[in-house]
Design an enzyme around this catalytic site. Structure first.
Site, PDB file in Angstrom:
ATOM      1  N   SER A 233       0.812  -1.201   0.000  1.00 56.08           N
ATOM      2  CA  SER A 233       0.000   0.000   0.000  1.00 56.08           C
ATOM      3  C   SER A 233       0.855   1.265   0.000  1.00 56.08           C
ATOM      4  O   SER A 233       1.691   1.443  -0.881  1.00 56.08           O
ATOM      5  CB  SER A 233      -0.965  -0.041   1.188  1.00 56.08           C
ATOM      6  OG  SER A 233      -1.986   0.903   1.036  1.00 56.08           O
ATOM      7  N   ASP A 414      -8.233  -5.693  -6.133  1.00 55.10           N
ATOM      8  CA  ASP A 414      -7.999  -4.435  -5.429  1.00 55.10           C
ATOM      9  C   ASP A 414      -8.490  -3.278  -6.298  1.00 55.10           C
ATOM     10  O   ASP A 414      -8.300  -3.282  -7.515  1.00 55.10           O
ATOM     11  CB  ASP A 414      -6.507  -4.273  -5.130  1.00 55.10           C
ATOM     12  CG  ASP A 414      -6.205  -3.031  -4.306  1.00 55.10           C
ATOM     13  OD1 ASP A 414      -7.138  -2.500  -3.664  1.00 55.10           O
ATOM     14  OD2 ASP A 414      -5.040  -2.603  -4.290  1.00 55.10           O
ATOM     15  N   HIS A 474      -6.617  -6.011  -1.810  1.00 59.57           N
ATOM     16  CA  HIS A 474      -5.502  -5.118  -1.502  1.00 59.57           C
ATOM     17  C   HIS A 474      -4.436  -5.796  -0.657  1.00 59.57           C
ATOM     18  O   HIS A 474      -3.250  -5.538  -0.827  1.00 59.57           O
ATOM     19  CB  HIS A 474      -6.056  -3.888  -0.775  1.00 59.57           C
ATOM     20  CG  HIS A 474      -5.076  -2.785  -0.580  1.00 59.57           C
ATOM     21  ND1 HIS A 474      -4.534  -2.081  -1.631  1.00 59.57           N
ATOM     22  CD2 HIS A 474      -4.534  -2.248   0.547  1.00 59.57           C
ATOM     23  CE1 HIS A 474      -3.711  -1.156  -1.162  1.00 59.57           C
ATOM     24  NE2 HIS A 474      -3.684  -1.235   0.147  1.00 59.57           N
TER      25      HIS A 474
END
Length: 500
Positions: A233, A414, A474
């Site tokens: 991330s 994601d 994600h």
């Protein structure tokens, strides 16, 4: 009934305070929101967070005595790790035993502001002291890496009764894992001054480098081991900055050479100005937006790009929040979904245990040597980095790719940093190897434990690897632990990805 003016003023102040606090909480983490949902603390758990947890362990005081540092930082957490009593039998060198231990503590990265970084270090469960050292950095800004330890890649899973069980698939089975609460102010890491918070990626990289230099003095057995820096991330900003800083310092003959071999970035925000341009198409081609809604998203994207080009960083952040990072935001308004980590889900899932509450128990804080410091989601981390969030680290990749291995991977489902966002960023990297990389064939990847289902897709050329992991959002190691481990294991050990 008479109501006094002072009473009404008090109520008004309380309401305003609540609104301010709520607005600050919403802003904590734009790309890896620390407001991931967890089960509430069960009624039968005795929550003792206010009890005294003893003294915090500041290991920078023991840089000249690594034997004492190991003994003090050892954690008696139980199986599969050895008891700290057994560590006393070892003279000073961890390589003298096949036993494996785990260690925690603080390393001071800035004495002026008393800035201290918390880490959790776990030796490889295979007992091989030559195992690569793998650093894991969580995103945010302000996401603690301890999250990954308990929820994704670490050896333990936390159940909702505050019980730790061993994770079936863990990166720690083959690698020594070093989880760092980064930047200062995240998780257990803290500073005594607002001046101690990082304001940009250069400052974060400098603090991490200072941390790593001291870590090697405390655990010198690992200095020669291969080093890999991984994360996900918003760590897509931290990891390139940190690895680039190491490469630059290695080229300075006055500095000891750090054996950095590669980096792995999962669903990483690296270049906002290119990556943000993909949301409208991603929403349309996955059926989340119609043509009219796609046009509105295009307008948002254009305004964000314009703001970044004009270096209006706060404007860019606000527009991004309006587009996708509320609530309320346009994405949620048109889809009814609040989980942009996985387009298959409507709301963010609730995890099986609250690792924040678990870590803040006084008994746990005493065990992991943090004393009366508390694990926190610190809004100050975000505030100090707000101007840096829309900035790019893409310009660092050519130097990185010329010196070490790189793998960029994404979960198929994601949305916030999906595969198309990474693909778009890759195509704009100004590196001499980018064209042969883009011309390399994409292979279908399967893992040995499941040779029927397709694990994902891989494109590879020399030092550069790109992976899309099927059936993942994600947080790839959480959604597909076997595939994530197979991927990182092959990357580190230079093993080819088997195709179907």
């Amino acid at each position: 009934m008479k109501v006094s003016l002072s009473f009404l003023l008090t109520i008004l102040i309380v309401i305003i305070t609540i609104k301010v606090n709520l607005s600050q909480e919403i802003k904590i983490s734009p790309f890896f929101a620390n407001n991931l949902k967890f089960e509430p603390i069960p009624d039968y758990i005795e929550y003792d967070s206010d009890s005294d947890a003893g003294e915090a362990l500041f290991l920078s005081n023991y840089l000249d005595d690594h034997k004492t540092a190991k003994q003090k930082s050892c954690v008696d957490i139980g199986a599969p790790f050895q008891s700290c009593d057994k560590l006393l039998e070892i003279d000073s060198n961890l390589r003298d035993t096949e036993d494996f231990f785990t260690f925690t503590g603080f390393i001071t990265v800035n004495e002026t502001y008393n800035s201290n970084t918390f880490f959790w270090f776990l030796e490889s469960q295979n007992g091989d002291k030559n195992s690569p050292l793998v650093i894991f950095l969580q995103g945010g800004p302000g996401g603690a890496s301890t999250f990954s330890l308990f929820v994704e890649t670490g050896p333990y899973e936390l159940l909702d009764n505050f019980t730790l069980v061993q994770r079936e698939i863990t990166w720690n089975s083959e690698f020594a894992m070093l989880y760092i609460d980064n930047p200062v102010g995240t998780g257990f890491s803290f500073t005594d001054s607002q001046e101690g918070y990082s304001n940009n990626e250069d400052e974060i990289a400098t603090n991490l480098y200072t941390f790593l230099q001291q870590f090697y003095k405390l655990y010198p057995e690992y200095y020669t081991n291969e080093l890999y820096i991984t994360g996900e991330s918003y760590a897509g900003k931290y990891i390139p900055a940190f690895s680039y800083h190491i490469i630059q310092q290695n080229q300075n003959s006055n500095n000891p050479n750090i054996n950095l071999k590669g980096i792995a970035i999962g669903d990483g925000l690296c270049d906002p100005i290119t990556q943000v341009t993909q949301y409208a198409n991603l929403a349309f081609y996955t059926g989340l937006a119609d043509l009219q809604q796609q046009e509105v998203m295009f307008e948002y994207q254009d305004k964000i790009v314009e703001a970044i080009n004009q270096e209006q960083w706060s404007v860019a952040n606000d527009l991004f929040t309006d587009l996708i990072n509320g609530p309320p935001d346009y994405f949620q308004n048109i889809t009814g979904e609040s989980d942009y980590y996985d387009i298959r889900k409507t709301v963010e899932p609730t995890y099986g245990g609250d690792f924040t509450a678990f870590l803040n128990q006084s008994s746990i804080r005493a065990m992991i040597h943090v004393g009366n410091n508390y694990f926190q989601n610190n809004n100050d981390v975000y505030i100090h980095l707000e101007q840096d969030i829309p900035k790019s680290v893409k310009q660092l990749f050519p130097t990185i790719l010329d010196n070490i291995k790189v793998i960029l991977y994404n979960g198929q489902f994601d949305f916030i940093v999906g595969p198309s966002l990474t693909e778009t960023m890759i195509r704009t990297i100004e590196w001499e190897g980018i064209q042969p990389f883009l011309e390399s064939p994409k292979i279908i990847w399967k893992i040995p434990s499941d040779n029927v289902d397709v694990a994902g897709f891989v494109r590879q050329w020399n030092s550069f690897t790109q992976v899309v992991v099927r059936q993942a959002g994600h947080m790839v190691p959480l959604d597909q632990p076997a595939r994530a481990f197979d991927m990182i294991d092959r990357f580190i050990n230079n093993e080819p990805f088997p195709s179907g």
